[in-house]
Design a protein around this motif. Structure first.
Motif, PDB file in Angstrom:
ATOM      1  N   VAL A   1       2.859  -8.861   0.974  1.00  7.56           N
ATOM      2  CA  VAL A   1       2.510  -8.049   2.130  1.00  7.56           C
ATOM      3  C   VAL A   1       3.509  -6.917   2.344  1.00  7.56           C
ATOM      4  O   VAL A   1       3.132  -5.784   2.589  1.00  7.56           O
ATOM      5  CB  VAL A   1       2.403  -8.923   3.402  1.00  7.56           C
ATOM      6  CG1 VAL A   1       2.055  -8.060   4.601  1.00  7.56           C
ATOM      7  CG2 VAL A   1       1.364 -10.004   3.212  1.00  7.56           C
ATOM      8  N   SER A   2       4.804  -7.242   2.246  1.00 10.06           N
ATOM      9  CA  SER A   2       5.783  -6.180   2.487  1.00 10.06           C
ATOM     10  C   SER A   2       6.786  -6.077   1.349  1.00 10.06           C
ATOM     11  O   SER A   2       7.022  -7.029   0.613  1.00 10.06           O
ATOM     12  CB  SER A   2       6.525  -6.430   3.794  1.00 10.06           C
ATOM     13  OG  SER A   2       7.322  -7.578   3.675  1.00 10.06           O
ATOM     14  N   THR A   3       7.341  -4.884   1.225  1.00 11.30           N
ATOM     15  CA  THR A   3       8.406  -4.645   0.260  1.00 11.30           C
ATOM     16  C   THR A   3       9.655  -4.311   1.073  1.00 11.30           C
ATOM     17  O   THR A   3       9.627  -3.411   1.908  1.00 11.30           O
ATOM     18  CB  THR A   3       8.037  -3.471  -0.668  1.00 11.30           C
ATOM     19  OG1 THR A   3       6.882  -3.845  -1.396  1.00 11.30           O
ATOM     20  CG2 THR A   3       9.161  -3.152  -1.626  1.00 11.30           C
ATOM     21  N   ASN A   4      10.709  -5.062   0.870  1.00 14.83           N
ATOM     22  CA  ASN A   4      11.948  -4.828   1.608  1.00 14.83           C
ATOM     23  C   ASN A   4      13.025  -4.361   0.656  1.00 14.83           C
ATOM     24  O   ASN A   4      13.202  -4.948  -0.404  1.00 14.83           O
ATOM     25  CB  ASN A   4      12.450  -6.108   2.278  1.00 14.83           C
ATOM     26  CG  ASN A   4      11.370  -6.826   3.030  1.00 14.83           C
ATOM     27  OD1 ASN A   4      10.449  -6.188   3.530  1.00 14.83           O
ATOM     28  ND2 ASN A   4      11.466  -8.129   3.101  1.00 14.83           N
ATOM     29  N   ILE A   5      13.736  -3.342   1.075  1.00 19.12           N
ATOM     30  CA  ILE A   5      14.839  -2.870   0.256  1.00 19.12           C
ATOM     31  C   ILE A   5      16.068  -2.771   1.138  1.00 19.12           C
ATOM     32  O   ILE A   5      15.993  -2.277   2.264  1.00 19.12           O
ATOM     33  CB  ILE A   5      14.522  -1.486  -0.351  1.00 19.12           C
ATOM     34  CG1 ILE A   5      13.206  -1.567  -1.125  1.00 19.12           C
ATOM     35  CG2 ILE A   5      15.641  -1.021  -1.250  1.00 19.12           C
ATOM     36  CD1 ILE A   5      12.743  -0.257  -1.671  1.00 19.12           C
ATOM     37  N   ILE A   6      17.186  -3.243   0.667  1.00 16.60           N
ATOM     38  CA  ILE A   6      18.413  -3.072   1.425  1.00 16.60           C
ATOM     39  C   ILE A   6      19.499  -2.501   0.506  1.00 16.60           C
ATOM     40  O   ILE A   6      19.457  -2.673  -0.707  1.00 16.60           O
ATOM     41  CB  ILE A   6      18.926  -4.387   2.063  1.00 16.60           C
ATOM     42  CG1 ILE A   6      19.316  -5.407   0.991  1.00 16.60           C
ATOM     43  CG2 ILE A   6      17.923  -4.989   3.018  1.00 16.60           C
ATOM     44  CD1 ILE A   6      20.800  -5.533   0.820  1.00 16.60           C
TER      45      ILE A   6
ATOM     46  N   CYS B   1      16.413  -8.213  -7.840  1.00 18.67           N
ATOM     47  CA  CYS B   1      15.017  -8.209  -7.400  1.00 18.67           C
ATOM     48  C   CYS B   1      14.537  -9.623  -7.129  1.00 18.67           C
ATOM     49  O   CYS B   1      14.891 -10.560  -7.842  1.00 18.67           O
ATOM     50  CB  CYS B   1      14.118  -7.606  -8.463  1.00 18.67           C
ATOM     51  SG  CYS B   1      14.371  -5.853  -8.667  1.00 18.67           S
ATOM     52  N   THR B   2      13.708  -9.774  -6.111  1.00 22.35           N
ATOM     53  CA  THR B   2      13.110 -11.073  -5.821  1.00 22.35           C
ATOM     54  C   THR B   2      11.711 -10.846  -5.267  1.00 22.35           C
ATOM     55  O   THR B   2      11.235  -9.714  -5.203  1.00 22.35           O
ATOM     56  CB  THR B   2      14.013 -11.878  -4.857  1.00 22.35           C
ATOM     57  OG1 THR B   2      13.469 -13.182  -4.698  1.00 22.35           O
ATOM     58  CG2 THR B   2      14.102 -11.203  -3.493  1.00 22.35           C
ATOM     59  N   GLY B   3      11.047 -11.919  -4.857  1.00 14.46           N
ATOM     60  CA  GLY B   3       9.687 -11.810  -4.343  1.00 14.46           C
ATOM     61  C   GLY B   3       8.668 -11.979  -5.461  1.00 14.46           C
ATOM     62  O   GLY B   3       9.023 -11.974  -6.636  1.00 14.46           O
ATOM     63  N   SER B   4       7.399 -12.088  -5.068  1.00 16.96           N
ATOM     64  CA  SER B   4       6.379 -12.354  -6.090  1.00 16.96           C
ATOM     65  C   SER B   4       6.234 -11.194  -7.057  1.00 16.96           C
ATOM     66  O   SER B   4       5.755 -11.353  -8.168  1.00 16.96           O
ATOM     67  CB  SER B   4       5.042 -12.664  -5.415  1.00 16.96           C
ATOM     68  OG  SER B   4       4.752 -11.705  -4.424  1.00 16.96           O
ATOM     69  N   GLY B   5       6.673  -9.992  -6.659  1.00 20.99           N
ATOM     70  CA  GLY B   5       6.591  -8.844  -7.573  1.00 20.99           C
ATOM     71  C   GLY B   5       7.910  -8.559  -8.259  1.00 20.99           C
ATOM     72  O   GLY B   5       8.157  -7.432  -8.680  1.00 20.99           O
TER      73      GLY B   5
ATOM     74  N   ILE C   1       8.649  -2.023   4.364  1.00 13.03           N
ATOM     75  CA  ILE C   1       7.372  -1.320   4.296  1.00 13.03           C
ATOM     76  C   ILE C   1       6.288  -2.252   3.793  1.00 13.03           C
ATOM     77  O   ILE C   1       6.562  -3.218   3.102  1.00 13.03           O
ATOM     78  CB  ILE C   1       7.410  -0.102   3.319  1.00 13.03           C
ATOM     79  CG1 ILE C   1       8.617  -0.269   2.403  1.00 13.03           C
ATOM     80  CG2 ILE C   1       7.399   1.220   4.031  1.00 13.03           C
ATOM     81  CD1 ILE C   1       8.472   0.379   1.119  1.00 13.03           C
ATOM     82  N   ARG C   2       5.064  -1.894   4.103  1.00 12.85           N
ATOM     83  CA  ARG C   2       3.934  -2.698   3.627  1.00 12.85           C
ATOM     84  C   ARG C   2       3.672  -2.398   2.151  1.00 12.85           C
ATOM     85  O   ARG C   2       3.690  -1.241   1.752  1.00 12.85           O
ATOM     86  CB  ARG C   2       2.683  -2.364   4.442  1.00 12.85           C
ATOM     87  CG  ARG C   2       2.889  -2.629   5.912  1.00 12.85           C
ATOM     88  CD  ARG C   2       1.846  -3.574   6.432  1.00 12.85           C
ATOM     89  NE  ARG C   2       2.401  -4.331   7.562  1.00 12.85           N
ATOM     90  CZ  ARG C   2       1.871  -5.442   8.032  1.00 12.85           C
ATOM     91  NH1 ARG C   2       0.792  -5.938   7.479  1.00 12.85           N
ATOM     92  NH2 ARG C   2       2.419  -6.064   9.038  1.00 12.85           N
ATOM     93  N   THR C   3       3.419  -3.426   1.369  1.00 11.45           N
ATOM     94  CA  THR C   3       3.185  -3.230  -0.062  1.00 11.45           C
ATOM     95  C   THR C   3       1.844  -2.556  -0.312  1.00 11.45           C
ATOM     96  O   THR C   3       1.687  -1.789  -1.260  1.00 11.45           O
ATOM     97  CB  THR C   3       3.254  -4.577  -0.814  1.00 11.45           C
ATOM     98  OG1 THR C   3       4.460  -5.230  -0.448  1.00 11.45           O
ATOM     99  CG2 THR C   3       3.225  -4.379  -2.300  1.00 11.45           C
ATOM    100  N   GLN C   4       0.882  -2.798   0.537  1.00 16.24           N
ATOM    101  CA  GLN C   4      -0.434  -2.157   0.479  1.00 16.24           C
ATOM    102  C   GLN C   4      -1.097  -2.237  -0.880  1.00 16.24           C
ATOM    103  O   GLN C   4      -1.837  -1.348  -1.270  1.00 16.24           O
ATOM    104  CB  GLN C   4      -0.325  -0.672   0.876  1.00 16.24           C
ATOM    105  CG  GLN C   4       0.098  -0.478   2.319  1.00 16.24           C
ATOM    106  CD  GLN C   4       0.501   0.950   2.617  1.00 16.24           C
ATOM    107  OE1 GLN C   4       0.579   1.778   1.726  1.00 16.24           O
ATOM    108  NE2 GLN C   4       0.765   1.232   3.870  1.00 16.24           N
TER     109      GLN C   4
END
Lengths: 368, 321
Positions: free
Chosen positions: B15-20, B66-70, B34-37
């Motif tokens: 759902v969302s992409t987070n970058i820090i 990097c992490t998350g399903s993507g 932000i939303r991954t859209q």
């Protein structure tokens, strides 16, 4: 009669050898693929467990290649497996396939029916032919499982990732062109030697994970999303409590030592689950305890969605995990072919175990 | 003083992409949610470009995680030092920021997790991806159905005096239960609070089944912003819940921390640099006909150069880069 049977891991290799030795024409189903799953789900009741659907897909693909008789083992336990053959043949006939289904139930259930089916299966062959074929095919079951056992060992330790699987792929492709027990035996020997040559990482000590759960899901790699291979590529040594050779040796062959060993393991599970509730729930629990005793680092239970016996086992496993101090994770599979979520869990589980191990170094390990 | 060394953490969720961006002392300089859209590559490129213009002068990226399903996709595009699963990343962030953490509750858009930590080590976890009733997307959907901005959801729940019981076992049951209760004339805030309680009940029964939940309990993920859910957890567990400052980007933060560890060893980052991100990334997929498995292979290219391939079971495409 042109015979076929459902897939279950590498079972097709000895099964094919056995029927070919008997002189019965056999068409093993094509390997399980997305198409098999699609066919199976299309014609199966929606809520039935996954193995049922894959079986049905296998049959249809085999029938289209010319098979007209299906052989499958039966069961009269409380698990849905007992219904498989009976319902599946109804579905196939409704689809217009004129097939015969030979269900081999355990002898204590309906002995005359079993004999009748075996006689049909034997096509009037004399006892000598049958026993000769059985004697030739039995070692193949064991050799075949030994080959895959070696592959598991090598995959966790291989120097170049993918070496082991490349050899296995070649082997599987080669079996399709070989007929008869002798040819298969030769092939098994040849590839075993090749696997032995795969170079290993020096001094690498893998973590050990035991797989337990529903027999079909454990053995058929398409259904369990290649869990053995995935863990192996993460550098894990995997062992599973269900193998084709284990089943043949404890159900068909008079292998007394193994049967006694199995009895002892099952007895250790008694305090958690005292009776057979169908399927292999008892084995799942007893073998989890066994893996903990052997010093394994973790256990993964694998089952198809809504598998009754394994759901019961799943709710007992946290107690085993707590008592024996071993992490246990449950892995439920269904029609999903996207494996992202599973990879995440497997990777995280392996990470967790590695962290734990770093913490309590020096725990004794059983090797073997 | 030389150049300032920064670490980039990327969490590409469904759902969302987070970058820090953080410095080596764990101070978060930039945070982008932000939303991954459904367009992970484009979103990632755009937000990284935007981010690069905000970075302090004389700074370099010393490591990327990097992490998350993507994560595989993101890792291939930016050139990551570490590509790690969400469990390890979330756990790592919690342990680093709150060393006395024993339990992490993480509820994101499409999944929810529980991570059990003992003495600074992840010892157990559970993750739920199949059931939608325990996730942020479901709350989102119900909020829009009731025409309440999701940001006011928590406040509304707090106003309730007599929560309505909502079935939480399944999103379908929950929704029909809510519609039914609403048609019977119950107050919206009571329904909303009932929903929060149902979600927490479902989470504890499903994800938290058989787990020993000890304090300190840390609540992370986008849903942690929802005070209604936080209160429901506190009531049901009878313990205080900590929501960390960067609760919404803990996964990305964990990835950045892991990247910092990794580059300590390797000394050099694999980061491609912001300049290269302007290149065109082409992702294509095809079906391999090598065997009846018919694997769907995904291929990522920069110009004519293949940077990553995956999706094959046998590994022949992944190897042939």
């Amino acid at each position: 009669m042109v015979l076929t049977f459902p897939h279950m891991g590498q079972m097709y290799i000895p099964a094919k050898a056995f029927f070919e030795e008997m002189g019965i024409e056999t068409i093993p189903p094509p390997p399980v693929t997305k198409k098999t799953l699609e066919l199976g789900t299309k014609y199966s009741p929606e809520l039935v467990c996954l193995p049922f659907k894959i079986n049905l897909g296998n049959y249809i693909e085999s029938i289209e290649k010319g098979a007209d008789t299906i052989v499958i083992t039966g069961s009269c336990g409380p698990c849905r497996f007992g219904l498989y053959g009976i319902v599946q043949v109804e579905i196939l006939r409704e689809l217009g396939y004129d097939v015969d289904m030979l269900i081999l139930d355990p002898p204590r259930e309906d002995y005359p029916k079993l004999m009748e089916n075996l006689k049909k299966l034997g096509e009037g062959k004399d006892f000598k032919t049958v026993s000769r074929a059985a004697r030739k095919a039995a070692p193949i079951v064991i050799m075949c499982d030994k080959l895959y056992e070696l592959a598991v060992y090598k995959r966790a330790r291989e120097k170049t990732k993918g070496d082991t699987d490349r050899i296995l792929n070649e082997f599987e492709a080669a079996t399709e062109k070989i007929h008869g027990a002798d040819g298969i035996a030769k092939l098994l020997k040849q590839y075993k030697e090749e696997l032995k040559q795969v170079p290993e990482k020096k001094g690498y000590k893998p973590i050990y994970i035991g797989l337990v759960g529903e027999i079909y899901t454990l053995i058929e790699p398409y259904v369990n999303l290649n869990i053995e291979q995935k863990l192996g590529l993460l550098g894990v040594h995997v062992d599973r409590n269900m193998r084709v050779d284990w089943w043949v040796r404890t159900h068909l062959l008079p292998d007394i030592p193994l049967r006694i060993k199995e009895k002892i393991i099952l007895r250790r599970g008694q305090p958690y689950l005292g009776m057979c509730i169908g399927g292999h729930a008892r084995q799942t629990i007893a073998h989890s305890i066994d893996y903990a005793r052997k010093g394994y680092d973790g256990i993964i239970q694998v089952m198809p969605f809504a598998c009754m016996p394994e759901v019961v086992a799943q709710s007992i496993l946290p107690s085993v995990s707590k008592d024996k101090g071993i992490p246990i994770m449950t892995f439920t599979v269904d029609e999903l072919t996207g494996d992202g979520g599973y990879n995440t869990r497997l990777e995280a589980f392996v990470d967790t175990i590695k962290q734990r191990k770093r913490k309590d170094k020096g725990r004794k390990r059983y090797n073997g | 003083m030389g150049e300032c060394e920064l670490y980039l953490g990327i969490d590409v969720g469904s759902v969302s992409t987070n970058i820090i961006v953080m410095d080596k002392n764990l101070n978060v300089l930039e945070k982008n949610y932000i939303r991954t859209q459904g367009r992970p590559i484009q979103i990632l490129k755009e937000s990284l470009m935007e981010l690069s213009s905000n970075l302090p002068l004389r700074s370099t990226i010393a490591g990327v995680g990097c992490t998350g399903s993507g994560r595989e996709l993101a890792g291939a595009i930016v050139g990551a030092d570490v590509v790690k699963n969400e469990i390890t990343a979330h756990g790592m962030a919690a342990i680093t920021f709150l060393p006395d953490t024993s339990t992490v509750i993480e509820i994101g858009g499409q999944d929810s997790k529980m991570i059990i930590i003992r003495n600074g080590i992840i010892t157990d976890f559970a993750m739920n991806t199949v059931c939608a009733a325990g996730t942020g997307s479901f709350l989102d959907r119900q909020a829009s159905r009731l025409n309440i901005p999701i940001s006011e959801f928590g406040e509304l729940a707090e106003a309730s005096k007599a929560p309505v019981r909502i079935a939480g076992r399944c999103a379908v049951f929950a929704e029909s239960d809510m519609v039914h209760k609403q048609q019977m004339g119950y107050e919206v805030e009571d329904i909303v609070k009932g929903l929060c309680i149902a979600l927490v009940r479902n989470y504890l029964n499903n994800v938290g089944k058989g787990k020993e939940i000890l304090p300190r309990v840390v609540f992370q993920g986008g849903v942690a912003a929802n005070r209604g859910i936080k209160n429901a957890f506190e009531d049901m567990l009878g313990t205080e819940i900590t929501v960390p400052e960067h609760y919404d980007v803990m996964g990305a933060l964990g990835a950045a921390i892991l990247a910092r560890e990794e580059t300590k060893k390797s000394k050099i980052t694999k980061f491609r640099g912001f300049e290269r991100l302007k290149d065109d990334f082409i992702s294509t997929s095809f079906e391999c006909n090598g065997c009846p498995n018919m694997c769907e292979i995904v291929e990522i290219k920069i110009g004519n150069q293949i940077v990553a391939r995956w999706g094959d079971r046998c590994g022949k495409w992944a190897e042939a880069q």
